[in-house]
Structure formats: structure tokens, C-alpha cells
Design an enzyme around this catalytic site. Structure first.
Site, PDB file in Angstrom:
ATOM      1  N   GLU A 265       0.857  -1.196   0.000  1.00 54.60           N
ATOM      2  CA  GLU A 265       0.000   0.000   0.000  1.00 54.60           C
ATOM      3  C   GLU A 265       0.881   1.228   0.000  1.00 54.60           C
ATOM      4  OE1 GLU A 265      -2.795   0.691   3.133  1.00 54.60           O
ATOM      5  OE2 GLU A 265      -3.565  -1.352   3.119  1.00 54.60           O
ATOM      6  N   GLU A 319     -13.579   5.829  -0.893  1.00 52.99           N
ATOM      7  CA  GLU A 319     -14.479   4.969  -0.119  1.00 52.99           C
ATOM      8  C   GLU A 319     -15.179   5.813   0.945  1.00 52.99           C
ATOM      9  OE1 GLU A 319     -12.640   0.919   0.767  1.00 52.99           O
ATOM     10  OE2 GLU A 319     -10.909   2.023  -0.002  1.00 52.99           O
ATOM     11  N   GLU A 328      -8.969  10.280   4.605  1.00 49.73           N
ATOM     12  CA  GLU A 328      -9.029   8.821   4.566  1.00 49.73           C
ATOM     13  C   GLU A 328     -10.062   8.320   3.555  1.00 49.73           C
ATOM     14  OE1 GLU A 328      -7.641   5.065   5.637  1.00 49.73           O
ATOM     15  OE2 GLU A 328      -6.870   7.067   6.052  1.00 49.73           O
TER      16      GLU A 328
END
Length: 458
Positions: A265, A319, A328
Site C-alpha cells: 500500500e 471509499e 481517509e
């Protein structure tokens, strides 16, 4: 112009960069993390078709083994990595459970779906959960036994991704070491397993979380004075190389510098709080564009020269249900309608022709009922009264997964008691709030946090 900088206003340069990526083998080294913590994502079949037909991406990493997604990627040739959730690790140490997991989550989909790797958990060691940490390597070993029994071990690797929190020291890079106690009892047997099964060590390095206004150029691969490692005399011109070499040095201490390192990631948000450094679509495009070119260039790092790195950008989509600050929820390369948040050359030319070069990001909504910050003294971030414990536990997992020090709320730590989710969440949420500039949005945590002037330790 900074070397490697990709101005989004220049379509000519973007086409040139796309050609460079295709020529230098990015298709074999660049993947994406396909997260699904959202309620507005397109169907998996549509996503698989989009990646295959419209992008140069040919690897995806999942955070579970979602059957609909695995079916969708059948006959695409896209390499898929699946994940066993953290909470199943203790059960996975039992051979019968491991065999059933393979029967349910792997065998029905392969070889039609190219499952190339199974990850046991995500950032397990930095959870501090002794049951998970202690069972991690045995679970990996048992799962491998199950793959051998199914004659899948030569096709499918097993590994587990780590945050940089597994390191006790990372600066200078040559002094990198794993955390004391974990180094010999967990990391060494884990590395031995990876070597024996020809599997990579996987790490989640995020220069975004490690940079400040003073080190932004260093984090973004821009020209800068660099950072000298006094032990080796090697000059580091970007933060990612320093983070990777710190991991390499820690592995070398234990005698495992021969293992492949995969970047599981890394990424940069396109939107966030106004007080955060370098958070917008242009900067996110700059980081991810320069990242792609760097890891596939063959330059390697100062301690690992002349190599490329298999790299998974976080993330495929924004998301909207992820906890934590605004940023985030905005790490995605694409919006749910599959238009790019910014363009870094991963769309094929035929796809680019029908999509705007630089879609304007939707501005973040201001927080409801913003509370003025006190000018009299320190403030703290605590869970709201009545906040759902499941959400608070996700807050804990999120903060500790970033590599921030959650040792005090682990068993034996000074803040372990009272041993409740709410108390531990208070510590974790406040730790994040204090370390990220104490802005209002950094205490939001999906509307479960509140700022107070009352010292909770009293």
C-alpha cells in the site's frame, strides 16, 4: 520544472508519460488496492471490465475474498491477491479450518481467476493483539500446508502486509530495526517462512503520513537537498526510498536481505482538511505519478540499487464509509462512476479520449456546528457519549494501523486499564488528534469524536 513533475494542465505531457509507463513495464509492476468500504461503488463485473479494457493495471489486491469480485475477475488475466481477515487468524492455525478456507475461497475460482497470493491479515503486528500476533506465523504455515494439499502452493504465495510501525528505528535508513521482542520471536520465523516458500515481504509505506511542510518536496520526489545517511554516506532524495531501506536494513539485521520487498500500500489523498500539508488532486497526482515512474524505473534505492518494486497504489476508489478524517475517504484514483479523480497515465489512450483531463474535485463540506478552539490551553479529542463501540474499535484499528504508538493501551501498558473499547479509543483518537495538528476535522472519526478542554487523565 521539477524533474518527474506531471502538470495536469498539459495533455501532451500526460500522453508522453503514459507512453513511458507502458514502455518501461509498469503493467507488470503497478497494481491497485480494491477496497470496498463504501455504499456507492459499481458492480464488480463492471470494475473488472473497466480495469481490463480501459487501464494498464493488471494487478489488484483485495481486503477479503469477496466471491462476487473473484467471479468478476475470471478470464481477465488480472492477478488477484486475496486476504484472510484479521479476526480469522486464530482459527486459521487449525488445519481443518485452513483447508475449508481454501475450499471455500480459492479452489472454486482458480484457475479461471488468477489468484496469485493470499495475505494472512493486514498490519497484524501493529494491532498489539497478542492472540493475533502470536498466531500469525502458525496461521501462515497452516494455510501453506492446506495449499500444498490442494496442489496450489506453486501457484499461490502467502504473505502478510505490515505498517512501518513494525520498526523501532528507521532513521537513518541504515539503522532500521524491528521492534524489540517482535524481532526474534515473530519477525524472524515469519521471514524464514517467506524465504522457504519464495514469498515476498510486504510493507505499507506512506510518505504522506511522515511528511511536514518542510519535507513535502522530499516526500513528493521533487528536487531537494536530500537527507544524508551518516553511517553509509548515501544521499536520499525521496522519503519512500528511505522508508524502504529502513525495512531492508531491519531485515538484514536478521539475515534476510535476500527477500523480495513488495509495496502493498502507498498513496496520497486528493482531498482533506485545509490544515493538512499538500492535500489536493494535483499533489496526489504528482506523488502517484512520480511513484509509478520511480518504482518501475529500475533505479531501486540507495541500499537496493538496480531493481523494480511490485507496487499497489491505495486505492482504486474513494471509499465514503471509511472512518477517520476527510483524507481517509479520498485516496482513490477513481470516483465511483469510474471517472478519474486525476489522471496519472494509467488510462489507456482510447479511454482517455472520452474523459476530462483534470476533473474538478468536489470540495469537502464544512463540518456541522464547528466548535471554536480554545485559546486558553490544551485540548483533547475523546469519543462522544453513546458512540457505537464497533465504530470506536475501527477508530483504534485505524490509528494504530498508521504506526502511531499504541503501546500504552496494550496489555501491561500504562493506559491499558480500564480495559474497555471506549477508554482505548479515547487514547487512540487523542493520539491521532495531537499528532496531526489538532484541527477540528482530525477529531471527527465518522462523527464519533468530540473536542474537549477537560483533561481526561483527571
Amino acid at each position: 520544472m521539477a524533474e518527474g513533475f506531471i502538470p495536469l494542465s498539459s495533455s501532451t505531457l500526460l500522453i508522453t508519460v503514459l507512453s513511458l509507463f507502458l514502455a518501461s513495464g509498469v503493467e507488470g509492476t503497478i497494481g491497485v488496492n480494491y477496497g470496498t468500504v463504501a455504499n456507492n461503488l459499481p458492480p464488480p463485473q463492471q470494475v473488472a471490465h473497466f480495469l481490463l479494457e480501459s487501464t494498464v493495471i493488471n494487478r489488484v489486491k483485495l481486503y477479503d475474498a469477496n466471491p462476487d469480485i473473484l467471479k468478476a475477475f475470471a478470464h481477465t488475466g488480472i492477478a488477484v491477491t486475496v486476504t484472510v481477515p484479521n479476526d480469522q487468524i486464530p482459527q486459521l492455525t487449525k488445519l481443518s479450518f485452513a483447508q475449508q478456507w481454501v475450499e471455500d475461497n480459492v479452489r472454486p475460482y482458480t484457475p479461471a481467476t488468477s489468484i496469485v497470493r493470499v495475505l494472512v491479515g493486514n498490519e497484524v503486528i501493529t494491532t498489539g493483539d497478542k492472540a493475533l500476533v502470536g498466531n500469525l506465523v502458525p496461521a501462515m504455515q497452516t494455510l501453506h500446508t492446506a495449499l500444498v494439499a490442494a496442489s496450489l502452493d506453486r501457484r499461490i504465495q502467502i504473505s502478510t502486509p505490515h505498517s512501518l510501525g513494525v520498526l523501532s528505528k528507521s532513521s537513518p535508513p541504515s539503522s532500521g530495526k524491528f521492534r524489540l521482542g517482535y524481532d526474534v520471536h515473530v519477525m524472524k520465523p515469519l521471514l524464514s517462512f517467506l524465504r522457504a516458500t519464495n514469498s515476498p515481504f510486504m510493507i505499507n509505506p506512506y510518505p504522506f503520513f511522515g511528511c511536514s511542510s518542510d519535507t513535502l518536496d522530499y516526500a513528493l520526489f521533487r528536487p531537494n537537498a536530500g537527507v544524508l545517511d551518516g553511517n553509509t554516506g548515501l544521499l536520499y532524495t525521496n522519503m519512500l526510498d528511505a522508508q524502504l531501506d529502513a525495512v531492508f536494513s531491519a531485515m538484514k539485521v536478521l539475515g534476510f536481505d535476500d527477500l523480495e520487498i513488495v509495496i502493498a500500500e502507498t498513496g496520497w489523498p486528493s482531498m482533506g482538511d485545509s490544515t493538512q500539508v499538500g492535500v489536493d488532486a494535483n499533489v496526489a497526482a504528482e506523488y502517484n505519478g512520480n511513484l509509478m515512474r520511480h518504482v518501475s524505473s529500475g533505479a531501486g534505492t540507495p541500499l537496493m540499487p538496480n531493481r523494480t518494486f511490485e507496487t499497489y497504489i491505495f486505492a482504486l476508489f474513494n471509499e465514503d464509509l471509511k472512518p477517520g478524517p476527510i483524507s481517509e475517504r479520498n485516496f482513490g484514483l477513481f470516483r465511483p462512476d469510474m471517472t478519474p479523480v486525476y489522471n496519472i497515465g494509467i488510462l489507456r489512450p482510447s479511454a482517455r479520449s472520452s474523459i476530462p483531463n483534470n476533473p474538478t474535485p468536489i470540495p469537502a463540506a464544512p463540518p456541522l456546528n464547528p466548535k471554536p478552539r480554545s485559546s486558553k490551553g490544551k485540548q483533547w479529542c475523546l469519543p462522544k457519549t453513546g458512540a457505537d463501540e464497533n465504530v470506536l474499535q475501527r477508530n483504534i484499528d485505524y490509528v494504530c494501523g498508521l504506526g502511531l504508538d499504541c503501546g500504552p493501551i496494550q496489555q501491561g501498558g500504562p493506559c491499558f486499564l480500564p480495559n474497555t473499547v471506549r477508554a482505548h479509543a479515547a487514547f487512540a483518537m487523542n493520539t491521532y488528534y495531537q499528532s496531526t495538528g489538532r484541527s477540528e476535522s482530525n477529531c471527527d472519526f465518522d462523527q464519533t469524536g468530540a473536542i474537549t478542554d477537560v483533561d481526561p487523565s483527571n
